[in-house]
Design an enzyme around this catalytic site. Structure first.
Site, PDB file in Angstrom:
ATOM      1  N   LYS A 178       0.894  -1.299  -0.029  1.00 38.33           N
ATOM      2  CA  LYS A 178      -0.079  -0.166  -0.130  1.00 38.33           C
ATOM      3  C   LYS A 178       1.010   1.172  -0.033  1.00 38.33           C
ATOM      4  O   LYS A 178       1.561   1.624   1.190  1.00 38.33           O
ATOM      5  CB  LYS A 178      -0.903  -0.065   1.365  1.00 38.33           C
ATOM      6  N   GLU A 253       9.315   1.678  11.384  1.00 38.06           N
ATOM      7  CA  GLU A 253      10.272   2.239  11.175  1.00 38.06           C
ATOM      8  C   GLU A 253       9.777   3.789  11.068  1.00 38.06           C
ATOM      9  O   GLU A 253       9.074   4.450   9.911  1.00 38.06           O
ATOM     10  CB  GLU A 253      11.081   2.329  10.015  1.00 38.06           C
ATOM     11  N   CYS A 287      13.640  10.062   7.095  1.00 35.93           N
ATOM     12  CA  CYS A 287      13.633   9.252   8.494  1.00 35.93           C
ATOM     13  C   CYS A 287      14.918   9.524   9.378  1.00 35.93           C
ATOM     14  O   CYS A 287      14.785   9.985  10.410  1.00 35.93           O
ATOM     15  CB  CYS A 287      13.199   8.014   8.719  1.00 35.93           C
ATOM     16  N   GLU A 384      10.268  15.766  15.470  1.00 36.17           N
ATOM     17  CA  GLU A 384      10.607  15.558  14.065  1.00 36.17           C
ATOM     18  C   GLU A 384       9.801  16.679  13.321  1.00 36.17           C
ATOM     19  O   GLU A 384       8.683  16.402  13.356  1.00 36.17           O
ATOM     20  CB  GLU A 384      10.328  14.139  13.795  1.00 36.17           C
TER      21      GLU A 384
HETATM   22  P1  ADP Z   1       2.976  10.932   6.657  1.00 34.60           P
HETATM   23  O1  ADP Z   1       2.266  11.937   7.808  1.00 34.60           O
HETATM   24  O2  ADP Z   1       4.494  11.333   6.605  1.00 34.60           O
HETATM   25  O3  ADP Z   1       2.343  11.066   5.490  1.00 34.60           O
HETATM   26  P2  ADP Z   1       1.812   8.832   7.618  1.00 34.60           P
HETATM   27  O4  ADP Z   1       2.131   7.769   8.629  1.00 34.60           O
HETATM   28  O5  ADP Z   1       0.408   9.303   7.538  1.00 34.60           O
HETATM   29  O6  ADP Z   1       3.146   9.573   7.230  1.00 34.60           O
HETATM   30  O7  ADP Z   1       1.801   8.003   6.278  1.00 34.60           O
HETATM   31  C1  ADP Z   1       2.554   6.677   5.834  1.00 34.60           C
HETATM   32  C2  ADP Z   1       1.864   5.610   5.113  1.00 34.60           C
HETATM   33  O8  ADP Z   1       0.653   5.100   6.169  1.00 34.60           O
HETATM   34  C3  ADP Z   1       0.929   5.816   3.915  1.00 34.60           C
HETATM   35  O9  ADP Z   1       1.112   4.766   3.170  1.00 34.60           O
HETATM   36  C4  ADP Z   1      -0.457   6.260   4.523  1.00 34.60           C
HETATM   37  O10 ADP Z   1      -1.642   6.025   3.752  1.00 34.60           O
HETATM   38  C5  ADP Z   1      -0.466   5.093   5.711  1.00 34.60           C
HETATM   39  N1  ADP Z   1      -1.452   5.355   6.557  1.00 34.60           N
HETATM   40  C6  ADP Z   1      -1.903   6.749   7.139  1.00 34.60           C
HETATM   41  N2  ADP Z   1      -2.818   6.257   8.080  1.00 34.60           N
HETATM   42  C7  ADP Z   1      -3.210   4.858   8.181  1.00 34.60           C
HETATM   43  C8  ADP Z   1      -3.957   3.929   9.175  1.00 34.60           C
HETATM   44  N3  ADP Z   1      -4.848   4.726  10.168  1.00 34.60           N
HETATM   45  N4  ADP Z   1      -3.721   2.787   8.607  1.00 34.60           N
HETATM   46  C9  ADP Z   1      -2.789   2.409   7.935  1.00 34.60           C
HETATM   47  N5  ADP Z   1      -1.935   2.791   7.190  1.00 34.60           N
HETATM   48  C10 ADP Z   1      -2.034   4.368   7.129  1.00 34.60           C
END
Ligand code: ADP
Length: 483
Positions: A178, A253, A287, A384
């Site tokens: 994903k 990570e 990161c 961060e």
């Molecule tokens: P950022 O804030 O840097 O965009 P995220 O942690 O929100 O980082 O996103 C990293 C990945 O996790 C992306 O692929 C995002 O779609 C996914 N993601 C965000 N929210 C969820 C969730 N509740 N469950 C699973 N995956 C998620």
């Protein structure tokens, strides 16, 4: 976008491009100009379910029957085809993520290197025989988990696919990926290239879409036997809760606030480019970026002055102009970074780079900023930021440097700049970090080097051989045959 055709709004399942179940789409914005680059599928829980079932079937089919050497050969072919399409992939990543072309090119090479490394490693993960009671033979073997879920962010799509999907496939898992909604075009292109390289159907499936929908469904799917997540701390905690439900192993990570410790006996000329580049690489959206520079007082003014000069020379512009920095990923990310800069109004801002005149109005540009004399407990020295912002902090001696370095909730990377070998060894032991660099710094680098953190930086290790252990489970076989 030759590789993806004119419309990449599909999921990649069973080596086929299929429309998402909902038929809804998500616009992808080019951060260099704010314009819509294309649309991608808005994957749903149903799409995830179909992808997981395809992966499960692959484990029971050709992919599950492939020998370790055969898996390695496919990965090798994927690495080769990636290099054949290097420029197209680099341009796709540059448009999608906003990173300068030279960084995007380096990411393509890293992706190919991951494939090469895991191709070579696939048939070299051995078990052991264990001396046990008389009349027994005991041995261990490593088995794939089964279907693995990979939820990745937008900052280094290609590199993170390489380290996570590459290692999972090498060990014989079948992967469901994903990618992030903000930038997933090279992930989709990777699927197409893997198919062309001969990866059996179902071994890799890709469902783009929103995190709370497709990502959440993947983390919660009962047939997913391992989850690898790279992203924010808040979402990492949610994923840990989701996987706890089925007691599924997890690699997290989550980022850091990684320090570089510069002592008065350091080789300053060697150190300086590392100090700055580790902070501004990928516009600070790394990161393992080094966002804290700790400097011993004897050389403090000299380092701040030199970094000030370097910052003043930094240029920010559209990805295809290939300057020092590109835009940050989105308007939202720009607002987050600017929010931190606002909270740093009371600090000593010593230098700022320049946004180039060629940068379009609609792009999400942030000029890199250097703060000096920052108190170690200030929010800008603790949280961060994920943008091109570095803080410089003075220290008197090794004890103080270590306390400051270990004084955040993160623990991903650290580096020590000193010619004193005993000091290097002492600090390498005591620094709270998954990777310690001595007289260098490797933000994001090192296909061969195990990578991961402690504390809020996460747990588990990716990259190198260590990832192969994470993407497999150990079985012990004890045979009683008599003496
Ligand atoms: P950022 O804030 O840097 O965009 P995220 O942690 O929100 O980082 O996103 C990293 C990945 O996790 C992306 O692929 C995002 O779609 C996914 N993601 C965000 N929210 C969820 C969730 N509740 N469950 C699973 N995956 C998620």
């Amino acid at each position: 976008m030759k590789l993806l055709g004119n419309n990449p709004a599909f999921c990649f399942i069973n080596n086929e491009w299929v429309p998402g179940c909902s038929a809804q789409r998500v616009p992808v914005i080019n951060p260099s100009n704010g314009e819509v680059l294309c649309e991608i599928a808005r994957g749903t829980a149903d799409d995830i379910d179909i992808a997981v079932m395809a992966a499960q079937a692959a484990l029971e089919g050709d992919w599950g029957r492939a020998s370790a050497a055969e898996r390695g050969r496919v990965l090798h072919n994927i690495g080769a085809i990636i290099l054949d399409h290097a420029e197209e992939l680099a341009e796709l990543e540059a448009h999608d993520v906003g990173k300068p072309l030279k960084q995007a090119r380096a990411d393509v090479v890293a992706l190919a290197r991951y494939m090469e490394f895991y191709a070579g490693a696939a048939d070299k993960v051995h078990g052991a025989t264990i001396p046990y009671l008389n009349g027994y033979t005991v041995y261990t073997m490593r088995e794939p988990h089964g279907v693995t879920g990979h939820i990745i962010p937008w900052n280094y799509p290609m590199q993170i696919i390489g380290r996570s999907v590459g290692a999972a496939l090498a060990m014989g898992n079948a992967a469901v990926l994903k990618p992030a909604e903000e930038a997933c075009l090279t992930a989709l292109a990777f699927g197409e290239l893997a198919r062309l390289a001969g990866l059996p159907k179902g071994a890799l499936n890709i469902v783009p879409g929103f995190g709370a929908e497709a990502g959440n469904a993947l983390a919660q799917h009962p047939l997913v036997r391992h989850v690898s997540f790279t992203g924010s701390v808040d979402v990492g905690k949610l994923i840990q809760e989701s996987t706890a439900h089925h007691v599924v192993p997890l690699t997290l990570e989550l980022g850091g606030k990684s320090p570089q410790l510069v002592f008065e006996d350091a080789d300053i000329d060697v150190a300086l480019p590392f100090l700055v580049n580790a902070g501004i690489q990928n516009a600070g959206q790394t990161c393992s970026a080094s966002s804290r520079i700790l400097v011993q007082r004897q050389i403090y003014d000299q380092i701040v002055e030199a970094m000030t000069q370097m910052y003043t020379d930094l240029r920010v512009g559209p990805a295809m102009d290939d300057l020092d920095l590109g835009p940050v990923i989105s308007k939202r990310q720009k607002e987050i970074v600017e929010g931190y800069l606002d909270r740093g109004r009371d600090l000593n801002l010593v230098a700022k780079g320049q946004v180039s005149a060629s940068a379009p109005e609609g792009g999400s540009y942030v000029a890199p900023v250097l703060f000096a004399d920052v108190p170690p407990d200030h929010v800008l020295a603790q949280e961060e930021i994920f943008g091109p912002v570095q803080v410089v902090i003075p220290f008197d001696d090794e004890t103080e440097a270590l306390a400051i370095a270990n004084g955040t909730q993160f623990g991903l990377v650290a580096s020590v700049w000193s010619r004193d070998g005993a000091r290097q060894m002492r600090l390498a032991k005591k620094l709270r970090a998954g990777q310690v660099f001595l007289n260098n710094y490797g933000a994001g680098g090192g296909v061969e080097l195990p990578f991961g953190g402690t504390g809020l930086s996460g747990h588990g290790r990716e990259k190198g051989f260590e990832a192969l252990y994470g993407f497999s489970s150990l079985k012990t076989v004890a045979a009683l045959h008599g003496s």
